[in-house]
Design a protein around this motif. Structure first.
Motif, PDB file in Angstrom:
ATOM      1  N   ALA A  43       0.507  -1.537  -0.027  1.00 33.79           N
ATOM      2  CA  ALA A  43       0.200  -0.087  -0.101  1.00 33.79           C
ATOM      3  C   ALA A  43       0.786   1.212  -0.171  1.00 33.79           C
ATOM      4  N   PRO A  44       2.165   1.517   0.438  1.00 33.72           N
ATOM      5  CA  PRO A  44       2.944   2.482   1.054  1.00 33.72           C
ATOM      6  C   PRO A  44       3.197   2.992  -0.878  1.00 33.72           C
ATOM      7  N   ALA A  45       3.425   1.958  -1.487  1.00 34.14           N
ATOM      8  CA  ALA A  45       4.088   1.940  -2.175  1.00 34.14           C
ATOM      9  C   ALA A  45       3.240   2.351  -3.786  1.00 34.14           C
ATOM     10  N   LEU A  46       2.323   1.509  -3.352  1.00 36.19           N
ATOM     11  CA  LEU A  46       0.956   1.989  -4.307  1.00 36.19           C
ATOM     12  C   LEU A  46       0.287   3.688  -4.460  1.00 36.19           C
ATOM     13  N   THR A  47       0.315   4.145  -3.015  1.00 35.37           N
ATOM     14  CA  THR A  47      -0.099   5.346  -2.364  1.00 35.37           C
ATOM     15  C   THR A  47       1.180   6.540  -3.388  1.00 35.37           C
ATOM     16  N   VAL A  50       0.490   6.258  -7.002  1.00 39.15           N
ATOM     17  CA  VAL A  50      -0.825   7.514  -7.143  1.00 39.15           C
ATOM     18  C   VAL A  50      -0.923   9.059  -7.161  1.00 39.15           C
ATOM     19  N   ALA A  51      -0.085   9.131  -6.276  1.00 33.87           N
ATOM     20  CA  ALA A  51       0.805  10.675  -6.443  1.00 33.87           C
ATOM     21  C   ALA A  51       1.592  10.495  -7.300  1.00 33.87           C
ATOM     22  N   LEU A  52       2.387  10.479  -7.812  1.00 25.03           N
ATOM     23  CA  LEU A  52       2.756  10.631  -9.066  1.00 25.03           C
ATOM     24  C   LEU A  52       2.741  10.758 -10.463  1.00 25.03           C
ATOM     25  N   LEU A  53       1.329   9.447 -11.107  1.00 28.85           N
ATOM     26  CA  LEU A  53       1.147   9.767 -12.500  1.00 28.85           C
ATOM     27  C   LEU A  53       0.167  11.269 -11.549  1.00 28.85           C
ATOM     28  N   GLU A  54      -0.657  11.134 -10.626  1.00 26.67           N
ATOM     29  CA  GLU A  54      -1.878  11.712 -10.659  1.00 26.67           C
ATOM     30  C   GLU A  54      -0.639  13.388 -11.241  1.00 26.67           C
ATOM     31  N   ALA A  55       0.614  14.022 -10.789  1.00 28.87           N
ATOM     32  CA  ALA A  55       0.915  15.356 -10.523  1.00 28.87           C
ATOM     33  C   ALA A  55       1.780  14.922 -12.381  1.00 28.87           C
ATOM     34  N   ALA A  56       2.188  13.291 -12.793  1.00 27.58           N
ATOM     35  CA  ALA A  56       1.782  13.325 -14.238  1.00 27.58           C
ATOM     36  C   ALA A  56       0.958  14.265 -15.834  1.00 27.58           C
ATOM     37  N   ALA A  57      -0.765  13.188 -14.340  1.00 27.91           N
ATOM     38  CA  ALA A  57      -1.028  13.846 -15.319  1.00 27.91           C
ATOM     39  C   ALA A  57      -1.659  15.259 -15.468  1.00 27.91           C
TER      40      ALA A  57
END
Length: 142
Positions: A43-47, A50-57
């Protein structure tokens, strides 16, 4: 027992289900608790992902290109590290096989005539078989 935690139905590949089932039996737990613990551990790695993907988007195109390069480099490093871990596990399995223990490794190829780990090394000429082929009888000299 009712729970307030969200539930998710997951369809697994047969080999994955077998591993989860075996682990649960060995630990005296349910399959669900094994899967929940596995997901909690990542879960920590997934979190962070997700934060990186949101920032990238939300990033401009030039930032996305730079981020892609960094992610590809990190991915390469992770694949290399995972490969080393798998080699170490295979060495451990080989050691148990040398001691006369058959760990029954379940892989994606299990049951399909291919093996990994110690069985593949017993007959390097044919890694799909763990036993040496039967010898043909020599014809008797007259």
């Amino acid at each position: 027992m009712p729970t307030i935690k969200p539930r998710v139905a997951v369809t697994l590949e047969p080999h994955t289900h077998e591993v989860i089932e075996r682990l649960a039996q060995l630990q005296g737990r349910t399959r669900g608790s094994v899967i929940a613990d596995l997901l909690e551990s990542v879960a920590p790695a997934l979190t962070r992902t997700v934060a990186l993907l949101e920032a990238a988007a939300a990033a401009p195109d030039d930032i996305k290109r730079g981020l892609r390069t960094v992610v590809e480099q990190v991915h390469g490093d992770l694949v290399e590290a995972a490969g080393a871990s798998i080699v170490q596990l295979d060495m451990l399995l080989d050691g148990t096989a040398d001691a006369g223990v058959d760990p029954h490794v379940v892989t994606r190829g299990s049951g399909m005539g291919t093996t990994r780990g110690s069985a593949a090394k017993k007959n390097p000429a044919n890694p799909g078989k763990s036993r040496a082929p039967a010898r043909k009888a020599k014809p008797k000299a007259e």
